[in-house]
Design an enzyme around this catalytic site. Structure first.
Site, PDB file in Angstrom:
ATOM      1  N   LYS A  16      -1.754   1.531   5.035  1.00 13.98           N
ATOM      2  CA  LYS A  16      -1.757   2.201   3.730  1.00 13.98           C
ATOM      3  C   LYS A  16      -2.905   3.199   3.607  1.00 13.98           C
ATOM      4  CE  LYS A  16      -1.849  -1.891   1.788  1.00 13.98           C
ATOM      5  NZ  LYS A  16      -1.515  -2.712   2.978  1.00 13.98           N
ATOM      6  N   GLY A  40      -8.711  -4.083   3.987  1.00 14.74           N
ATOM      7  CA  GLY A  40      -9.392  -3.258   4.984  1.00 14.74           C
ATOM      8  C   GLY A  40      -8.545  -2.045   5.274  1.00 14.74           C
ATOM      9  N   HIS A  41      -8.874  -0.911   4.671  1.00  8.26           N
ATOM     10  CA  HIS A  41      -8.094   0.308   4.861  1.00  8.26           C
ATOM     11  C   HIS A  41      -8.810   1.201   5.865  1.00  8.26           C
ATOM     12  CE1 HIS A  41      -5.828  -0.132   0.767  1.00  8.26           C
ATOM     13  NE2 HIS A  41      -5.606  -1.108   1.617  1.00  8.26           N
ATOM     14  N   GLN A 224      -3.400  -5.292   0.561  1.00  3.60           N
ATOM     15  CA  GLN A 224      -2.593  -6.362   1.147  1.00  3.60           C
ATOM     16  C   GLN A 224      -1.122  -5.916   1.262  1.00  3.60           C
ATOM     17  OE1 GLN A 224      -4.849  -7.571  -1.671  1.00  3.60           O
ATOM     18  NE2 GLN A 224      -6.301  -7.542   0.009  1.00  3.60           N
TER      19      GLN A 224
END
Length: 423
Positions: A16, A40-41, A224
């Protein structure tokens, strides 16, 4: 002006962050609506890798405002570390980063409670990231939480002390060996609170309303994945917030009739971090190769991800629940070199063949039924347009579009923002 949503359709880690980064130039405001530093992006551009946990993924674009919404839970200590890294890269976050006063704070004792609860579960643990997310949302729904706006008020530390004392009593109740120095943890926490207070706090629902009214474009960024939704995910192996489209309404104060496009992100295969059912999980060399080639390690936890074939039953379910209007397929490049690919199109469930996601998908209840596809050998990572897509990958995409009744508009062929094919 409608608000567009960007959501993960699997068990998280779909990519994402990259897509938000790619799309940000089309939007005035990027807004996170749920979750916390358990996200965690990962973004890759100009030869550098950047990992964000709470801050919206549009922060590297100078012209975009970035809002941390009321549905997010914020750990000031982790937030400060994110800010420090942005400062090292000369990102002027102070002019573009906005924080909702109604967002809840993760206290040091929330993290300790998380560790105590998970330890007490033993082999039945759910695979928590131990970031204090669950206990913070529990305090939120139990009407005990401390919000960002509270730290602007006099006497808020008394409220903090009362809640922290309550948490310590709960930790004692679990009767597990959790070693900690609360004085040290609190010192770090209050230093981070001072940094947080230097940022701009807003009444975010009013900000979003006025932004819509004035015609500004807004992208709501989820964290998520849909299968980790507290209501519609594989409970109890889920997160503690609503990761689906409905979560954007409650997490930002958006009216349902103001939602526009719903972008659904999914991998060309499936991964999962932590415990919980995973019908298409592979325990052989194929699964190992997916993990190795795809660098499948959690951006937040560092844990290796479990890998398996694409689960179309679960993906259809996520599209239905979210009302997805456009799909974006990530990590197609990871599947290059496999002689054949499989897609789970149905489950054998209690002696019947079903194509919907049932209440329980534990291994003893469901057996995946697969359709096989011919693989491709071409390296996709240097592709620049959809004319270069191999026939076998096009066949794979065409099948998925037909089954999901939704167009796949983007195919990602590498981690860099430039490695993105628009269709």
């Amino acid at each position: 002006m409608a608000v567009d949503l960007l959501l993960g359709l699997q068990w998280g880690d779909e990519g994402k962050g990259k897509i938000v980064d790619v799309l940000t130039s089309n939007y005035n405001i990027i807004a996170r609506f749920q979750g916390g530093p358990n996200a965690g992006h990962t973004l890759v551009f100009n030869g550098m890798k950047h990992v964000l946990h709470t801050i919206p993924s549009g922060i590297f674009h100078e012209d975009a405002a970035n809002l941390v919404g009321n549905g997010v839970v914020i750990d000031p200590v982790i937030f400060k570390k994110e800010l420090d890294k942005l400062a090292e890269q000369n990102v002027d976050y102070r002019k573009s980063l906005l924080i909702s006063r109604k967002a809840h704070l993760i206290l040091p004792t929330h993290r300790l409670l998380d560790a105590a609860s998970e330890t007490a579960k033993g082999k039945a643990k759910i695979g928590s990231t131990l970031k204090g997310i669950g206990p913070t949302y529990m305090d939120k729904t139990g009407r005990n939480g401390i919000r960002v706006g509270d730290i602007e008020l006099e006497g808020w530390k008394d409220k903090y002390r009362a809640l922290a004392n309550k948490h310590e009593a709960m930790i004692d109740f679990y009767d597990v060996n959790i070693q900690y120095d609360l004085d040290e943890l609190e010192k770090e926490f209050f230093e981070a609170i001072d940094v947080l207070k230097s940022l701009t706090f807003i009444d975010s629902e009013e900000y979003i309303f006025q932004a819509q009214k004035s015609g500004k474009s807004i992208l709501a960024e989820g964290a998520q994945g849909s299968l980790l939704d507290i209501d519609f995910g594989t409970y109890p192996f889920v997160t503690s917030s609503n990761t689906t489209a409905a979560g954007a309404c409650t997490g930002l104060g958006i009216a349902p009739n103001k939602i526009g496009e719903v972008f659904g992100i999914f991998k060309a295969y499936t991964t999962r971090v932590g415990s919980g059912p995973f019908p298409t999980e592979l325990f052989d060399e194929v699964g190992e190769t997916m993990g190795r080639v795809g660098h499948e390690f959690g951006a937040t936890t560092g844990r290796s991800r479990r890998c398996g074939w694409l689960d179309l039953v679960a993906l259809k379910y996520a599209c239905q629940v979210n009302g997805v209007t456009q799909l974006m397929m990530m990590k197609a490049d990871v599947l290059s070199g496999f002689k054949s690919l499989k897609v789970c199109t149905a489950y054998k469930y209690k002696g019947e063949e079903i194509t919907h996601l049932p209440f329980n998908i534990e291994a003893h209840n469901v057996t995946p039924i697969y359709k096989e596809f011919k693989g491709w050998k071409e390296d996709l990572t240097a592709m620049e347009n959809d004319f270069q897509i191999p026939k076998e990958l096009n066949d794979y995409i065409d099948f998925l579009e037909k089954e999901l009744e939704t167009p796949i508009k983007i195919v990602s062929v590498g981690p860099d923002r430039k490695q993105t094919i628009f269709r």
